[in-house]
Design an enzyme around this catalytic site. Structure first.
Site, short mmCIF file in Angstrom:
data_model
loop_
_atom_site.label_atom_id
_atom_site.label_comp_id
_atom_site.label_asym_id
_atom_site.label_seq_id
_atom_site.Cartn_x
_atom_site.Cartn_y
_atom_site.Cartn_z
N ASN A 1 43.36 25.81 18.49
CA ASN A 1 44.58 25.07 19.89
C ASN A 1 43.63 23.90 20.59
O ASN A 1 43.51 23.91 21.49
CB ASN A 1 45.85 25.16 20.40
CG ASN A 1 46.67 23.98 20.53
OD1 ASN A 1 46.04 23.18 20.64
ND2 ASN A 1 47.94 24.50 20.60
N PHE A 2 42.90 22.98 20.24
CA PHE A 2 42.50 21.99 21.10
C PHE A 2 42.45 20.50 20.81
O PHE A 2 42.68 20.21 21.13
CB PHE A 2 41.30 21.69 20.58
CG PHE A 2 39.87 22.86 19.92
CD1 PHE A 2 40.30 23.66 20.57
CD2 PHE A 2 38.89 22.31 19.13
CE1 PHE A 2 39.13 24.72 20.45
CE2 PHE A 2 37.92 23.24 19.12
CZ PHE A 2 38.22 24.04 19.26
N SER A 3 44.76 20.71 21.21
CA SER A 3 45.31 19.70 21.26
C SER A 3 46.78 19.25 21.88
O SER A 3 47.27 18.95 21.85
CB SER A 3 45.79 19.52 19.54
OG SER A 3 46.20 20.78 19.31
N CYS A 4 46.64 20.53 22.53
CA CYS A 4 48.79 20.49 23.27
C CYS A 4 48.55 19.17 24.25
O CYS A 4 47.03 19.82 25.79
CB CYS A 4 48.40 21.88 23.83
SG CYS A 4 49.81 22.56 23.46
N THR B 1 51.00 16.12 19.22
CA THR B 1 51.84 14.84 19.41
C THR B 1 50.82 14.71 20.51
O THR B 1 50.00 14.69 21.08
CB THR B 1 53.17 16.12 19.92
OG1 THR B 1 52.65 16.80 21.49
CG2 THR B 1 54.19 16.91 19.54
#
Ligand code: FMN
Length: 378
Positions: free
Chosen positions: A150-153, A218
């Site tokens: 997860n590089f994206s929260c 998101t």
């Protein structure tokens, strides 16, 4: 019977549809229900090593648009259609020791279904890089079929975590490399859309050894301010922070990022997410080159794990393959990417000829009032 199965990053899926990392995959019970409902795979809610405490009150809400006005609001109104989800939920608040026996049990119960473990740690020092390796190793030893980094929260305060990794090509490479050092299973990296050119970070992850890119998480966003109370529609003590937008509103933007990446790396693997609730949206991702598709918002609104959503997705794929049997399309692989090259520079789009050109203004339905239009079209 049409062939729904795909092989993606070496993993066989009975169908190309996964629940994405989010509330639908936050528990053993949900994941078991999802598999029973027919999902080909799940990506677990992101697992970390740091303690997690979520905000007071609701962590996720849905925004809707009225049929007769353009108002976007979290308030429920009759006839309003889903616009998006908005959340400020952090990663799983369950520890890795909670997850490991559950991953093992789920895989033992469903060996043919695919379980991808989503993981997240920091990246600011060697200890944090080792944390990525600890998480990857633990999930892999428990039987996970793959790892999604997860590089994206979008709502991490730490400068070395979540989308702050996904905005930094150096960190993208270094973290992917660290995970690949210990991984014997495929490693996917989930990128943030909050970046100038997602192709740069995708290239960095591939350089680090990633087996697939996953997009979109998101989009950074705020809830609306209520015009009567002058308070944010979701807040704690009047305060709000940037959160993440998902659902139908992000579909066109997520597709744009997908097209950029699949054009830049036509031979690599991509998993599409954002605004999928039925087969036509999934089809857009496949036609642009994605090999699997993931779903969150639509599933949250359908008994938490989307039994009707997966039924529609599978039925839609079957019908599509039957319709195109004469074209020789027997599986997703036969039509994957066939519209990728239709996305071109604006200058390559044909212009009208001669008298039909009106400077880009439509005389009947344009946005400009008549007296603002050029003389030629008034
Ligand atoms: C409440 C909520 C929690 C989420 N938590 C995570 C998470 O822990 N890890 C992650 O990678 N993505 C997380 N996501 C993002 C989703 O997996 C997905 O990328 C995004 O919602 C876009 O898909 P959608 O349009 O189908 O909702 C979350 C989304 C929502 C709405």
């Amino acid at each position: 019977m049409p062939n729904r199965s795909v092989t993606f990053t070496g993993i066989r899926f009975e169908n190309p549809f996964l629940l994405s990392s989010a509330p639908p995959t936050e528990s053993e019970n949900n994941i078991l229900r999802a598999f029973d409902a027919g999902w080909g795979g799940v990506v677990t809610k992101t697992i970390g090593l740091h303690p997690v405490t979520n905000v007071v009150g609701a962590k996720a809400k849905f925004m809707r648009t009225g049929a007769d006005d353009a108002q976007v609001s979290m308030k429920k109104r009759p006839g309003a259609a889903l616009h998006s989800s908005w959340n400020w939920e952090l990663i799983s608040d369950k520890a890795i020791d909670w997850w490991v026996p559950r991953i093992r049990r789920i895989k033992e119960a469903h060996p043919a279904k695919v379980l991808i473990a989503s993981i997240m740690a920091g990246s600011g020092n060697d200890k944090e890089l080792r944390n990525w390796q600890t998480l990857a190793q633990a999930c892999q030893d428990a039987g996970a079929d793959g790892i999604e980094c997860n590089f994206s929260c979008p709502h991490m305060d730490r400068k070395d975590m979540g989308s702050n990794i996904g905005k930094d090509e150096g960190l993208c490479s270094v973290v992917t490399e660290a995970v690949k050092e210990v991984a014997t299973i495929p490693v996917w990296t989930k990128l943030t859309p909050a970046t100038r050119d997602i192709v740069v970070e995708a290239a960095a992850c591939f350089r680090g050894g990633a087996d697939a890119m996953v997009s979109s998480n998101t989009f950074p966003s705020l809830p609306l301010i209520d015009p009567d109370s002058l308070e944010f529609e979701i807040n704690v003590d009047g305060l709000v922070s940037s959160g993440g937008l998902g659902g139908p509103a992000i579909l066109p933007m997520a597709l744009a990022n997908m097209a950029k990446m699949t054009q830049a790396f036509p031979d690599r693997a991509f998993s599409g997410i954002g605004g999928v609730s039925d087969f036509p949206q999934a089809l857009s991702y496949f036609l642009l080159g994605a090999g699997t598709v993931q779903v969150c918002t639509a599933a949250m609104l359908d008994q938490a794990v989307g039994p009707n959503v997966i039924r529609r997705l599978n039925a839609g794929l079957d019908t599509f393959l039957e319709k195109h049997a004469a074209d020789g399309w027997a599986s997703v692989e036969d039509f994957r990417g066939i519209r990728r090259d239709r996305v071109v520079l604006q200058s390559q789009i044909r212009r009208p000829e001669g008298d039909s050109y009106q400077g880009g203004y439509e005389p009947v339905e344009g946005y400009a009032a008549p007296d603002e239009l050029p003389l030629s079209v008034r």
